[in-house]
Design an enzyme around this catalytic site. Structure first.
Site, PDB file in Angstrom:
ATOM      1  CG  PHE A   1     -35.610  17.325  20.995  1.00  0.00           C
ATOM      2  CD1 PHE A   1     -36.388  16.726  20.015  1.00  0.00           C
ATOM      3  CD2 PHE A   1     -36.255  17.929  22.066  1.00  0.00           C
ATOM      4  CE1 PHE A   1     -37.778  16.739  20.096  1.00  0.00           C
ATOM      5  CE2 PHE A   1     -37.634  17.944  22.166  1.00  0.00           C
ATOM      6  CZ  PHE A   1     -38.398  17.343  21.168  1.00  0.00           C
ATOM      7  CB  CYS A   2     -33.232  18.883  15.657  1.00  0.00           C
ATOM      8  SG  CYS A   2     -31.428  18.729  15.628  1.00  0.00           S
ATOM      9  CB  THR A   3     -34.215  14.834  12.680  1.00  0.00           C
ATOM     10  OG1 THR A   3     -35.466  15.498  12.528  1.00  0.00           O
ATOM     11  CG2 THR A   3     -34.320  13.419  12.143  1.00  0.00           C
TER      12      THR A   3
END
Length: 301
Positions: free
Chosen positions: A175-177
């Site tokens: 996951f990331c922003t």
């Protein structure tokens, strides 16, 4: 007038991004749209703000490019214009990883909607990896997620190669922003032979928007690359500010530390700059205070 803000990205082949720059910049200026858009041979990435009609005109222009009809974006609130000017930059990559063979238009991890994310990452056979940078992870992440300790996304491939044996045989959830880094990191892992790779659809921001706080597995705040600095559940402000010297997020208590000087220094960067740098930062801060200079926003790293 109301200001509408859009964060956008799309991976698509743009053979000559430099030729697209001038018409795009002219349209943005004509429509009163400001912000930053990055163009590269692999696609487009940016954040813009302005009148609704102007922002929609720019989005329609981008969707008219070959391969970009599916361009998607996120809408966010802006009480006032958050950007001082419009910049359209040409770069090698729209998010810098430094792995030319990675091609998100060919293959990416399986997108998992926020409503299904908790069940996935609760599985003990799933390794959960935060692909963001250390200064972002410091203020919040999913419980139990692995922190690669990277200072920039460019460091991620080397970290993976050094640690891949630890995760052999596991399914990997990343996951990331907002999703763009995972388009590349999951593509990279698939290319490295990882059979099952998952990706939080819409990133942390979509999760915080859609998943109720009582059901959430997220702890802390999510760093964002704009004037809000951090967001929490329901996309409420997280209360952080930015150190305009080192660009790292600070919580309210950090402003009471003896090292803190607005626009000049914080406890995280107290030993990182020269006296000449600090003098330059102080002059810049004086210009901001007098209204002669627009306070810069953090740039994606």
């Amino acid at each position: 007038s109301d200001v509408y803000k859009r964060q956008l990205y799309h991976f698509a082949p743009l053979p000559d991004p430099a030729a697209l720059r001038a018409p795009l910049l002219a349209l943005c200026d004509a429509e009163g749209v400001r912000g930053t858009i990055i163009l590269a041979r692999e696609g487009v990435n940016g954040t813009i703000a302005g009148p609704r009609a102007g922002v929609e005109a720019v989005l329609a222009h981008l969707r008219g490019w070959p391969g970009c009809a599916g361009l998607s974006w996120k809408e966010s609130a802006a009480a006032a214009m958050p950007f001082g000017r419009m910049k359209v930059r040409i770069k090698r990559e729209i998010v810098t990883m430094g792995e030319p063979q990675v091609n998100p238009t060919a293959h990416v991890g399986r997108h998992v909607p926020p409503a299904e994310w908790n069940a996935l990452i609760a599985d003990p056979e799933v390794v959960v990896i935060d692909t963001r940078n250390a200064y972002e992870i410091a203020i919040g992440s999913f419980r139990g997620a692995i922190d690669p300790g990277t200072r920039s996304f460019r460091e991620f491939p080397a970290w993976w190669r050094a640690n891949a044996d630890r995760f052999a045989g596991k399914r990997v959830a990343m996951f990331c922003t907002g999703g763009i880094r995972c388009e590349k990191s999951t593509s990279f892992l698939i290319g490295a032979g990882v059979p099952e790779v998952f990706h939080l659809q819409g990133g942390v921001l979509k999760y915080l928007e859609e998943v109720a706080e009582g059901d959430s597995l997220w702890d802390g705040a999510c760093f964002v690359f704009d004037q809000r600095v951090s967001l929490t559940h329901g996309l409420a402000p997280g209360g952080h500010i930015l150190c305009h010297a080192c660009r790292r997020p600070l919580d309210p208590a950090d402003r009471n530390r003896p090292e803190y000087e607005e626009g000049v220094c914080c406890h995280l960067c107290a030993g990182e700059y020269s006296d000449a740098d600090r003098a330059r930062f102080r002059e810049r801060q004086r210009q901001v205070a007098r209204g002669e200079l627009f306070a810069a926003q953090p740039a994606a790293r």
